[in-house]
Design a protein around this motif. Structure first.
Motif, mmCIF file in Angstrom:
data_model
loop_
_atom_site.group_PDB
_atom_site.id
_atom_site.type_symbol
_atom_site.label_atom_id
_atom_site.label_comp_id
_atom_site.label_asym_id
_atom_site.label_seq_id
_atom_site.Cartn_x
_atom_site.Cartn_y
_atom_site.Cartn_z
ATOM 1 N N ARG B 68 0.828 -1.207 0.000
ATOM 2 C CA ARG B 68 0.000 0.000 0.000
ATOM 3 C C ARG B 68 0.859 1.252 0.000
ATOM 4 O O ARG B 68 1.936 1.306 0.602
ATOM 5 C CB ARG B 68 -0.961 -0.005 1.191
ATOM 6 C CG ARG B 68 -0.346 0.374 2.484
ATOM 7 C CD ARG B 68 -1.349 1.057 3.377
ATOM 8 N NE ARG B 68 -2.596 0.276 3.523
ATOM 9 C CZ ARG B 68 -3.599 0.674 4.265
ATOM 10 N NH1 ARG B 68 -3.508 1.819 4.920
ATOM 11 N NH2 ARG B 68 -4.674 -0.060 4.374
ATOM 12 N N LEU B 69 0.341 2.228 -0.692
ATOM 13 C CA LEU B 69 1.020 3.504 -0.829
ATOM 14 C C LEU B 69 0.870 4.285 0.474
ATOM 15 O O LEU B 69 -0.237 4.457 0.969
ATOM 16 C CB LEU B 69 0.332 4.269 -1.959
ATOM 17 C CG LEU B 69 1.091 5.342 -2.713
ATOM 18 C CD1 LEU B 69 2.262 4.705 -3.444
ATOM 19 C CD2 LEU B 69 0.158 6.003 -3.728
ATOM 20 N N TYR B 70 1.955 4.733 1.010
ATOM 21 C CA TYR B 70 1.804 5.570 2.196
ATOM 22 C C TYR B 70 2.282 6.991 1.949
ATOM 23 O O TYR B 70 2.199 7.844 2.818
ATOM 24 C CB TYR B 70 2.494 4.958 3.416
ATOM 25 C CG TYR B 70 4.002 5.011 3.407
ATOM 26 C CD1 TYR B 70 4.745 3.929 2.968
ATOM 27 C CD2 TYR B 70 4.687 6.133 3.848
ATOM 28 C CE1 TYR B 70 6.114 3.947 2.964
ATOM 29 C CE2 TYR B 70 6.076 6.176 3.836
ATOM 30 C CZ TYR B 70 6.778 5.086 3.399
ATOM 31 O OH TYR B 70 8.146 5.118 3.395
ATOM 32 N N SER B 71 2.789 7.226 0.747
ATOM 33 C CA SER B 71 3.175 8.585 0.365
ATOM 34 C C SER B 71 3.135 8.717 -1.148
ATOM 35 O O SER B 71 3.722 7.903 -1.864
ATOM 36 C CB SER B 71 4.576 8.903 0.899
ATOM 37 O OG SER B 71 5.193 9.888 0.084
ATOM 38 N N GLU B 72 2.430 9.723 -1.613
ATOM 39 C CA GLU B 72 2.263 9.898 -3.054
ATOM 40 C C GLU B 72 3.523 10.455 -3.704
ATOM 41 O O GLU B 72 4.024 9.917 -4.666
ATOM 42 C CB GLU B 72 1.106 10.875 -3.317
ATOM 43 C CG GLU B 72 -0.261 10.323 -2.961
ATOM 44 C CD GLU B 72 -0.988 9.750 -4.173
ATOM 45 O OE1 GLU B 72 -0.381 9.720 -5.272
ATOM 46 O OE2 GLU B 72 -2.152 9.354 -4.019
ATOM 47 N N GLN B 75 6.644 8.588 -4.278
ATOM 48 C CA GLN B 75 5.900 7.347 -4.105
ATOM 49 C C GLN B 75 6.639 6.430 -3.146
ATOM 50 O O GLN B 75 7.772 6.032 -3.380
ATOM 51 C CB GLN B 75 5.762 6.643 -5.455
ATOM 52 C CG GLN B 75 4.700 7.243 -6.339
ATOM 53 C CD GLN B 75 3.944 6.184 -7.114
ATOM 54 O OE1 GLN B 75 4.497 5.137 -7.430
ATOM 55 N NE2 GLN B 75 2.683 6.453 -7.418
ATOM 56 N N ARG B 76 5.957 6.068 -2.088
ATOM 57 C CA ARG B 76 6.551 5.169 -1.115
ATOM 58 C C ARG B 76 5.535 4.113 -0.729
ATOM 59 O O ARG B 76 4.362 4.418 -0.536
ATOM 60 C CB ARG B 76 6.992 5.943 0.127
ATOM 61 C CG ARG B 76 8.149 6.881 -0.094
ATOM 62 C CD ARG B 76 9.430 6.121 -0.338
ATOM 63 N NE ARG B 76 10.215 6.676 -1.420
ATOM 64 C CZ ARG B 76 11.039 7.711 -1.334
ATOM 65 N NH1 ARG B 76 11.197 8.354 -0.219
ATOM 66 N NH2 ARG B 76 11.722 8.091 -2.387
ATOM 67 N N PHE B 77 6.044 2.877 -0.582
ATOM 68 C CA PHE B 77 5.135 1.766 -0.289
ATOM 69 C C PHE B 77 5.438 1.124 1.045
ATOM 70 O O PHE B 77 6.514 1.277 1.616
ATOM 71 C CB PHE B 77 5.240 0.700 -1.367
ATOM 72 C CG PHE B 77 4.905 1.228 -2.715
ATOM 73 C CD1 PHE B 77 3.576 1.374 -3.090
ATOM 74 C CD2 PHE B 77 5.902 1.599 -3.592
ATOM 75 C CE1 PHE B 77 3.252 1.869 -4.339
ATOM 76 C CE2 PHE B 77 5.595 2.086 -4.839
ATOM 77 C CZ PHE B 77 4.270 2.227 -5.220
ATOM 78 N N GLU B 78 4.477 0.387 1.454
ATOM 79 C CA GLU B 78 4.568 -0.309 2.723
ATOM 80 C C GLU B 78 3.804 -1.613 2.561
ATOM 81 O O GLU B 78 2.815 -1.652 1.833
ATOM 82 C CB GLU B 78 3.900 0.584 3.757
ATOM 83 C CG GLU B 78 3.707 0.012 5.099
ATOM 84 C CD GLU B 78 2.920 1.027 5.932
ATOM 85 O OE1 GLU B 78 3.296 1.230 7.080
ATOM 86 O OE2 GLU B 78 1.918 1.576 5.427
ATOM 87 N N TYR B 79 4.249 -2.632 3.215
ATOM 88 C CA TYR B 79 3.557 -3.920 3.121
ATOM 89 C C TYR B 79 2.764 -4.161 4.395
ATOM 90 O O TYR B 79 3.228 -3.837 5.491
ATOM 91 C CB TYR B 79 4.562 -5.041 2.892
ATOM 92 C CG TYR B 79 5.241 -4.911 1.553
ATOM 93 C CD1 TYR B 79 4.673 -5.486 0.429
ATOM 94 C CD2 TYR B 79 6.408 -4.165 1.407
ATOM 95 C CE1 TYR B 79 5.269 -5.344 -0.816
ATOM 96 C CE2 TYR B 79 7.011 -4.016 0.171
ATOM 97 C CZ TYR B 79 6.439 -4.600 -0.937
ATOM 98 O OH TYR B 79 7.031 -4.447 -2.166
ATOM 99 N N ARG B 80 1.594 -4.748 4.218
ATOM 100 C CA ARG B 80 0.772 -5.088 5.362
ATOM 101 C C ARG B 80 0.227 -6.494 5.207
ATOM 102 O O ARG B 80 0.070 -6.991 4.095
ATOM 103 C CB ARG B 80 -0.420 -4.138 5.466
ATOM 104 C CG ARG B 80 -0.001 -2.719 5.636
ATOM 105 C CD ARG B 80 -1.117 -1.951 6.246
ATOM 106 N NE ARG B 80 -0.620 -0.672 6.698
ATOM 107 C CZ ARG B 80 -1.287 0.117 7.516
ATOM 108 N NH1 ARG B 80 -2.466 -0.262 7.961
ATOM 109 N NH2 ARG B 80 -0.779 1.264 7.887
#
Lengths: 156, 156
Positions: B68-72, B75-80
């Motif tokens: 999931r994108l946590y910063s536009e 662009q930065r992603f994070e896994y959940r």
DNA sequence: CTTGCAAAGTTGGGAAAACAAACCCTCACC
DNA sequence: GGTGAGGGTTTGTTTTCCCAACTTTGCAAG
């Protein structure tokens, strides 16, 4: 296996270092079923013989299996789970539970385990103190050793 | 990973095929703690970046994690963890339990998990039907599909 | 007595992963 | 316009894995 250099002190990582290599848990599955002979293991797991031999050595020296003679002449051996090995069965149980639930939604499970109470085993992880089912949202991590950095609980 | 050609139909093997590769369960450990960013994962697990990237791809396509994108911008992603991912936590819990017990006999556990009931979590696998603790000697395997050969129960 | 078979590995060589370090790209900040 | 963070990809080397063949010990049949 898992993380020779895991930067964290962690029992999960340590456990996986022993039993997390390919085939190790399947060996345990077979041994728990009583299929402890080399050729049975090869057939039932589908592992290359040399890799299996390496896993067995490792599991024996880790105290998870023992090698026992079941025939003197010719010398024939069999592997069995030690107490520590048997105590890994809950890991297999929870894995099977998860697999049945998520990987075979609409299929019957290929293996059913019956509990001594008479019904089909559906395993649940519970808290020893309160007896309640353990759910993710009820858990709080409390690192006791340095090396842990947490980002706090996550609400999906 | 585990057994592309496991000769048996088995949910344990199937589950391990998804999460049994090196680092996969450690990824889940981190994600469950809320540490879902790539660099955090690299640091906390100690895995090579390329291998980690491969594991993450696999876990996402298996529906165990989501990206999931946590910063536009940037662009930065994070896994959940998905629901299916969270339901693997019992596997981690039983592994930790085993590790604490057998690999750190005389040491304090490096990580304690607290249950919402207030006490330190000591997890136990129980039978949903009777509520009793699941012990090896109380289990009987009942294969439902062809491919299983058993040697009967074993008394250590 | 010698061919055949079983069990429990070991050996050798090629294919696939893992590993480490460097590199890339996008943006933010100074 | 240089620096740095985040999230990866690339490249070349080292380990594992994998498979098939081989070994060893003994029993059993022909």
């Amino acid at each position: 296996m898992a993380a020779t250099k895991d930067p964290r002190p962690c029992s999960i990582a340590d456990a996986l270092a022993l039993v997390g290599e390919k085939y190790s848990l399947l060996v345990l599955r077979e041994v728990c079923l009583g299929n402890g002979r080399f050729d049975q293991l090869v057939r039932n797991i589908g592992a290359p013989r040399d890799v299996l031999a390496a896993r067995l050595r490792r599991l024996v020296e880790a105290g998870i299996l023992t090698k026992r003679l079941y025939s003197e002449r010719p010398q024939r051996f069999e592997y069995r789970a030690t107490q520590a090995g048997l105590e890994l069965e809950p890991v297999l149980t929870t894995l099977r539970e998860w697999g049945d639930r998520h990987l075979r939604k609409d299929t019957d499970p290929p293996m059913v385990v019956e509990h001594s109470c008479g019904s089909r085993l559906v395993s649940v992880v519970t808290c020893q103190a309160c007896g309640g089912t353990v759910r993710h949202e009820d858990l709080t991590a409390r690192p006791q050793a340095p090396g842990w950095t947490l980002s706090g609980p996550v609400t999906t």
